[in-house]
Structure formats: C-alpha cells, structure tokens
Scaffold this motif. Structure first.
Motif, PDB file in Angstrom:
ATOM      1  N   PRO A   1       0.901  -1.348   0.017  1.00 21.72           N
ATOM      2  CA  PRO A   1      -0.047  -0.106  -0.040  1.00 21.72           C
ATOM      3  C   PRO A   1       0.863   1.157  -0.067  1.00 21.72           C
ATOM      4  O   PRO A   1       0.484   2.219  -0.627  1.00 21.72           O
ATOM      5  CB  PRO A   1      -0.542  -0.021   1.529  1.00 21.72           C
ATOM      6  CG  PRO A   1      -0.893  -1.598   1.399  1.00 21.72           C
ATOM      7  CD  PRO A   1       0.351  -1.921   0.914  1.00 21.72           C
TER       8      PRO A   1
ATOM      9  N   GLY B   1      -5.816   2.401  -0.175  1.00 20.01           N
ATOM     10  CA  GLY B   1      -6.629   1.983   0.983  1.00 20.01           C
ATOM     11  C   GLY B   1      -7.196   0.729   0.767  1.00 20.01           C
ATOM     12  O   GLY B   1      -7.498   0.099   1.580  1.00 20.01           O
TER      13      GLY B   1
ATOM     14  N   ALA C   1      -4.653  -1.939   1.427  1.00 18.01           N
ATOM     15  CA  ALA C   1      -4.198  -1.837   2.971  1.00 18.01           C
ATOM     16  C   ALA C   1      -5.418  -2.829   3.567  1.00 18.01           C
ATOM     17  O   ALA C   1      -5.132  -3.466   4.463  1.00 18.01           O
ATOM     18  CB  ALA C   1      -4.290  -0.727   3.312  1.00 18.01           C
ATOM     19  N   ARG C   2      -6.657  -2.465   3.185  1.00 19.88           N
ATOM     20  CA  ARG C   2      -7.754  -3.246   3.908  1.00 19.88           C
ATOM     21  C   ARG C   2      -7.591  -4.708   3.682  1.00 19.88           C
ATOM     22  O   ARG C   2      -8.371  -5.629   4.330  1.00 19.88           O
ATOM     23  CB  ARG C   2      -9.154  -2.549   3.421  1.00 19.88           C
ATOM     24  CG  ARG C   2      -9.380  -1.425   4.156  1.00 19.88           C
ATOM     25  CD  ARG C   2     -10.722  -1.010   3.938  1.00 19.88           C
ATOM     26  NE  ARG C   2     -11.060  -0.669   2.462  1.00 19.88           N
ATOM     27  CZ  ARG C   2     -10.890   0.856   1.854  1.00 19.88           C
ATOM     28  NH1 ARG C   2     -10.174   1.612   2.450  1.00 19.88           N
ATOM     29  NH2 ARG C   2     -10.949   0.868   0.677  1.00 19.88           N
TER      30      ARG C   2
ATOM     31  N   PRO D   1      -4.632  -2.753   7.675  1.00 19.13           N
ATOM     32  CA  PRO D   1      -4.313  -1.307   7.604  1.00 19.13           C
ATOM     33  C   PRO D   1      -3.193  -0.807   8.738  1.00 19.13           C
ATOM     34  O   PRO D   1      -3.756  -1.263   9.892  1.00 19.13           O
ATOM     35  CB  PRO D   1      -5.451  -0.469   7.719  1.00 19.13           C
ATOM     36  CG  PRO D   1      -6.387  -1.396   7.362  1.00 19.13           C
ATOM     37  CD  PRO D   1      -6.210  -2.684   7.984  1.00 19.13           C
TER      38      PRO D   1
ATOM     39  N   GLY E   1      -1.604   5.032   7.299  1.00 18.33           N
ATOM     40  CA  GLY E   1      -2.457   5.994   7.348  1.00 18.33           C
ATOM     41  C   GLY E   1      -2.077   7.449   7.389  1.00 18.33           C
ATOM     42  O   GLY E   1      -2.590   8.331   6.864  1.00 18.33           O
TER      43      GLY E   1
ATOM     44  N   ASP F   1      -0.399   8.328   4.151  1.00 16.60           N
ATOM     45  CA  ASP F   1      -1.715   8.972   3.067  1.00 16.60           C
ATOM     46  C   ASP F   1      -2.143  10.127   3.106  1.00 16.60           C
ATOM     47  O   ASP F   1      -2.373  10.913   2.416  1.00 16.60           O
ATOM     48  CB  ASP F   1      -2.657   7.555   3.449  1.00 16.60           C
ATOM     49  CG  ASP F   1      -3.761   8.030   2.237  1.00 16.60           C
ATOM     50  OD1 ASP F   1      -3.640   8.004   1.136  1.00 16.60           O
ATOM     51  OD2 ASP F   1      -5.131   7.890   2.604  1.00 16.60           O
TER      52      ASP F   1
END
Length: 218
Positions: free
Chosen positions: A28, A69, A72-73, A77, A82, A85
């Motif tokens: 990610p 995202g 990542a999911r 995550p 985060g 991002d």
C-alpha cells in the motif's frame, strides 16, 4: 457530502485491482508514494498551462489514493500507512492550487491563497477532531439537528476532486471557482468546530459525571 454515495460505488472495482496488486507483492505505501509523485508532476504542467495533461495526472493521483486504501484493507491497515496517506493528500491538495497560481499569478494568486487558507481550516478541524475522538472513543459529532450533520461534510474528497477537474477544464474561471469553494470550506470549518467542540465537551462531562458517581458510591 458526496463521499457517502461515491465510496460504495468504487469499492468493488478498487478491490479487484487491489487483489491483483497484492498477488504481485505491491505494498500500500508504494501505491501511496506513486500516487503522490503523479500529483506532484501535475504542478509544473499546471504552471505552464498544460491543463489536459495535468488533469490526467490529477485523476491518476486520486485513483491511486483510493487504491492504496483498498490494498491496505486486504491485510491489516497500519497507522504508519494512514499517517503517510493523509499527510501526502494534504500536500497534494495545496500543491495543485499553487500550480494554478503559478500559471497566472496576477489573476489567480489571491484566490489561490484564500482557497489554501480555507483548506487549512477543513484539514485542521478534521484532524484535531480525529485525535480527540480517538481519545474519547467517539464516532460522529453529536449534532442536535440532522441538517447540521449534512452540512458538516459539505466539502469532502469527492467535491475537491470535482473542483480540480473544473479547474483544468475551465482554467479561466479559476478565481470564481476557487473563491466559491473556499466559502464552502469555511462554512464546513465553522460547523466542524462547533459540532466537534460540543461533542468533545459532552464526552468529557459524561466521564466526569461517571467519576463523581463512582466516588459517591465508594
């Protein structure tokens, strides 16, 4: 305002692409950084008024922003991802506005300054509330009226993307579009500050009340 409708529509195709990326070992954070570089490459193109090419890179940035995202999911995550991002997103938003200011300083610089100022309000109120909401285990602000909840998300990701598209398609109208959106952002900031303050204040008072009750019981 539009995110709650657009997000469900794009999740399925993003997940499909994310599964392919995961299969090839793409991480990610790699997608996040690639998308950010796409966005930054749009700035000099805007400065030299290559608006169509810049628009391609801006859309590419936003697609990769959704894709990181989704990727990542598929696993778990990370807070570090985060943080990366959201930080790069805010830099990207301001950089695109700066690109239009560079393209025509005499016509666009003032409106660009006002818009970036309004971005500071929406960004600061969003992030500050997120920190306090995590501390007090809150989800959404406690709005007294439903209409305020609606207005609280008036300027979000989808609206900002549409704004950037309009900037590129109608560069001559940048000052009007920028000032109009800045007004929406300022309204959003006021509502977020008002609702966020009262939500956190209520949470603190509720905790104090529980502590006081526990002390009386003992």
């Amino acid at each position: 305002m539009l995110d709650k409708w657009t997000a469900p529509l794009i999740q399925s195709p993003l997940r499909t692409v994310a599964l392919q990326l995961q299969h090839h070992g793409i991480k990610p954070d790699q997608v996040t950084i690639t998308g950010f570089l796409f966005g930054m490459m749009a700035v000099p193109l805007l400065a030299f008024e290559f608006y169509s090419l810049a628009l391609v890179l801006i859309i590419g940035n936003r697609l990769l922003d959704g894709l990181d995202g989704a990727l990542a999911r598929l696993a778990s995550p990370s807070d570090a991802g985060g943080f990366l991002d959201i930080t790069l997103d805010f830099i990207f938003y301001s950089a695109i506005v700066m690109g239009f200011a560079l393209a025509s300083p005499a016509e666009n610089a003032l409106a660009a300054c006002v818009l970036i100022f309004s971005f500071m309000g929406t960004g600061a109120s969003f992030l500050a509330y997120a920190i306090m909401a995590g501390k007090h285990q809150l989800s959404d602000p406690h709005f007294k009226h439903k209409s305020l909840y609606y207005l609280g998300g008036l300027a979000e990701g989808t609206e900002t993307i549409l704004l950037f598209v309009l900037f590129c398609l109608l560069p001559g109208y940048f000052p009007q579009l920028a000032l109009g959106f800045a007004a929406i952002c300022m309204l959003t900031t006021v509502l977020r500050v008002w609702s966020g303050y009262h939500s956190i204040d209520q949470a603190e008072k509720a905790k104090d009340s529980l502590k006081l009750s526990a002390q009386k019981t003992v």
